[in-house]
Design an enzyme around this catalytic site. Structure first.
Site, PDB file in Angstrom:
ATOM      1  N   ALA A 162     -11.861  -1.144  13.591  1.00 59.68           N
ATOM      2  CA  ALA A 162     -12.426  -0.673  14.085  1.00 59.68           C
ATOM      3  C   ALA A 162     -13.806  -0.665  14.905  1.00 59.68           C
ATOM      4  O   ALA A 162     -14.758  -1.616  13.730  1.00 59.68           O
ATOM      5  CB  ALA A 162     -11.865   0.476  13.268  1.00 59.68           C
ATOM      6  N   TYR A 200       3.407   3.157  -1.092  1.00 60.01           N
ATOM      7  CA  TYR A 200       2.086   2.948  -0.969  1.00 60.01           C
ATOM      8  C   TYR A 200       1.355   2.049  -2.255  1.00 60.01           C
ATOM      9  O   TYR A 200       0.645   1.509  -2.496  1.00 60.01           O
ATOM     10  CB  TYR A 200       0.969   4.346  -0.238  1.00 60.01           C
ATOM     11  N   LYS A 228      -0.570  -1.125  -3.604  1.00 58.30           N
ATOM     12  CA  LYS A 228      -1.986  -1.284  -4.191  1.00 58.30           C
ATOM     13  C   LYS A 228      -1.366  -2.193  -6.302  1.00 58.30           C
ATOM     14  O   LYS A 228      -1.667  -2.622  -6.232  1.00 58.30           O
ATOM     15  CB  LYS A 228      -2.563  -0.481  -5.278  1.00 58.30           C
ATOM     16  N   SER A 251      -5.340   2.775  -6.754  1.00 55.21           N
ATOM     17  CA  SER A 251      -5.066   3.411  -5.847  1.00 55.21           C
ATOM     18  C   SER A 251      -4.079   4.212  -7.525  1.00 55.21           C
ATOM     19  O   SER A 251      -3.644   3.666  -8.589  1.00 55.21           O
ATOM     20  CB  SER A 251      -4.145   3.894  -5.122  1.00 55.21           C
ATOM     21  N   ASN A 252      -4.797   5.493  -7.802  1.00 52.58           N
ATOM     22  CA  ASN A 252      -4.444   5.969  -8.883  1.00 52.58           C
ATOM     23  C   ASN A 252      -2.506   5.699  -8.749  1.00 52.58           C
ATOM     24  O   ASN A 252      -1.916   6.242  -9.680  1.00 52.58           O
ATOM     25  CB  ASN A 252      -5.257   7.357  -8.588  1.00 52.58           C
ATOM     26  N   HIS A 253      -2.398   5.717  -7.328  1.00 47.65           N
ATOM     27  CA  HIS A 253      -0.764   5.827  -7.244  1.00 47.65           C
ATOM     28  C   HIS A 253      -0.100   5.229  -7.608  1.00 47.65           C
ATOM     29  O   HIS A 253       1.650   4.873  -7.689  1.00 47.65           O
ATOM     30  CB  HIS A 253      -0.441   5.971  -5.510  1.00 47.65           C
ATOM     31  N   ASP A 299      -9.756  -9.341  11.785  1.00 47.23           N
ATOM     32  CA  ASP A 299      -8.857  -9.153  11.546  1.00 47.23           C
ATOM     33  C   ASP A 299      -8.506 -10.002   9.791  1.00 47.23           C
ATOM     34  O   ASP A 299      -8.235 -10.427   9.855  1.00 47.23           O
ATOM     35  CB  ASP A 299      -7.666  -9.396  12.093  1.00 47.23           C
ATOM     36  N   ASP A 319     -14.112  -4.892  10.020  1.00 46.02           N
ATOM     37  CA  ASP A 319     -13.315  -4.176  10.950  1.00 46.02           C
ATOM     38  C   ASP A 319     -12.939  -4.129  11.649  1.00 46.02           C
ATOM     39  O   ASP A 319     -14.041  -4.963  12.347  1.00 46.02           O
ATOM     40  CB  ASP A 319     -13.929  -2.850  10.459  1.00 46.02           C
TER      41      ASP A 319
END
Length: 266
Positions: free
Chosen positions: A33, A133, A137, A108-110, A48, A31
């Site tokens: 972060a 988004y 995916k 994702s479910n999206h 990265d 990560d």
């Protein structure tokens, strides 16, 4: 111990399943972060994941990669390009170059958000993403399909629903994925001897699920939690969306009407 590299390890899912995974696997936690210090069987790495050369170097010698890094919600397309389009390529290509045999891609479910809630869908149904988004995916799933067919990578695309400690809305009574079920799903995808190319809806054993998921059974995923135990409390707050609205009728819920091209959106 099997060595597993995790991208986006500082995110919600990465932090949640880290402790459970390190009991059985050596982990490389990637990560940009800040992360918690490395524990037993862990290596924390600042990488990265949109840089294919950096990814290849970081994951070399791993047995599998769990790719979680992404913007996990709708955003203007330009903001999604590097984390949600370039980074999946870097991970699949880095795995191919490094000889890593298996990639688990957090989808994702999206990717099927425009299906009506009263239609039971499966992984064999046509993609109908509800957002940029969701498109990102869907792209990742197709990229994984190509890397499997062209170069033999074993790939699992996990269509993760609402990952939470507990569901907090009526939609999430269908979408919920509990932390312990998420850990089990990842473990099954890591441990099954022959994964091939697999798409699985990442949800718990919810009575109100909108999906038929035979693929989950084939990999031995047996979720233990059910959002229905929270239903009475959640439904006491009243309807989530206006009756008859697209958000109320379609599986994408509040993602359906998000418009990042509008200056006041997102």
């Amino acid at each position: 111990m099997r060595c597993v590299a995790i991208t986006g390890a500082a995110g919600r899912i990465g932090r949640s399943i880290r402790a459970g995974l390190r009991e059985r696997h050596a982990l490389r936690l990637l990560d940009l972060a800040a992360q918690e210090p490395a524990g037993a069987h862990e290596t924390v790495m600042r990488v990265d994941v949109a840089d294919v050369d950096a990814v290849e170097k970081a994951i070399a010698g791993s047995d599998a990669v769990l790719h979680l890094a992404a913007i996990p919600e709708e955003a203007p397309f330009e903001e999604l390009v590097e984390p949600n389009f370039v980074a999946p390529y870097a991970v699949f290509e880095g795995a191919r170059r490094a000889g890593v045999a298996r990639v688990l891609f957090a989808s994702s479910n999206h990717v099927t958000g425009f299906y009506p809630r009263d239609v039971t869908t499966s992984v064999d149904d046509q993609l109908r993403p509800d957002t940029f988004y969701g498109v990102s995916k869907a792209y990742g799933e197709l990229l994984g399909r190509m890397y499997h067919d062209k170069w033999g990578l074993e790939v699992a695309c996990l269509r993760i629903g609402a990952f939470r400690e507990r569901p907090t809305s009526i939609s999430q009574l269908s979408l919920w994925l509990s932390p312990r079920d998420c850990l089990q799903l990842v473990e099954r995808c890591l441990e099954i001897p022959h994964l091939g190319y697999t798409i699985v809806y990442g949800i718990s054993a919810n009575d109100r699920s909108w999906w038929s998921d035979e693929a989950a059974k084939r990999i031995g995923y047996e979720p233990r939690d059910n959002a229905e135990v929270f239903a009475a409390e959640i439904e006491a707050d009243g309807p989530e969306f206006e009756e008859g609205s697209r958000a109320a009728r379609l599986q994408g819920a509040d993602f359906i009407d998000v418009d990042p091209t509008h200056p006041d959106a997102v």
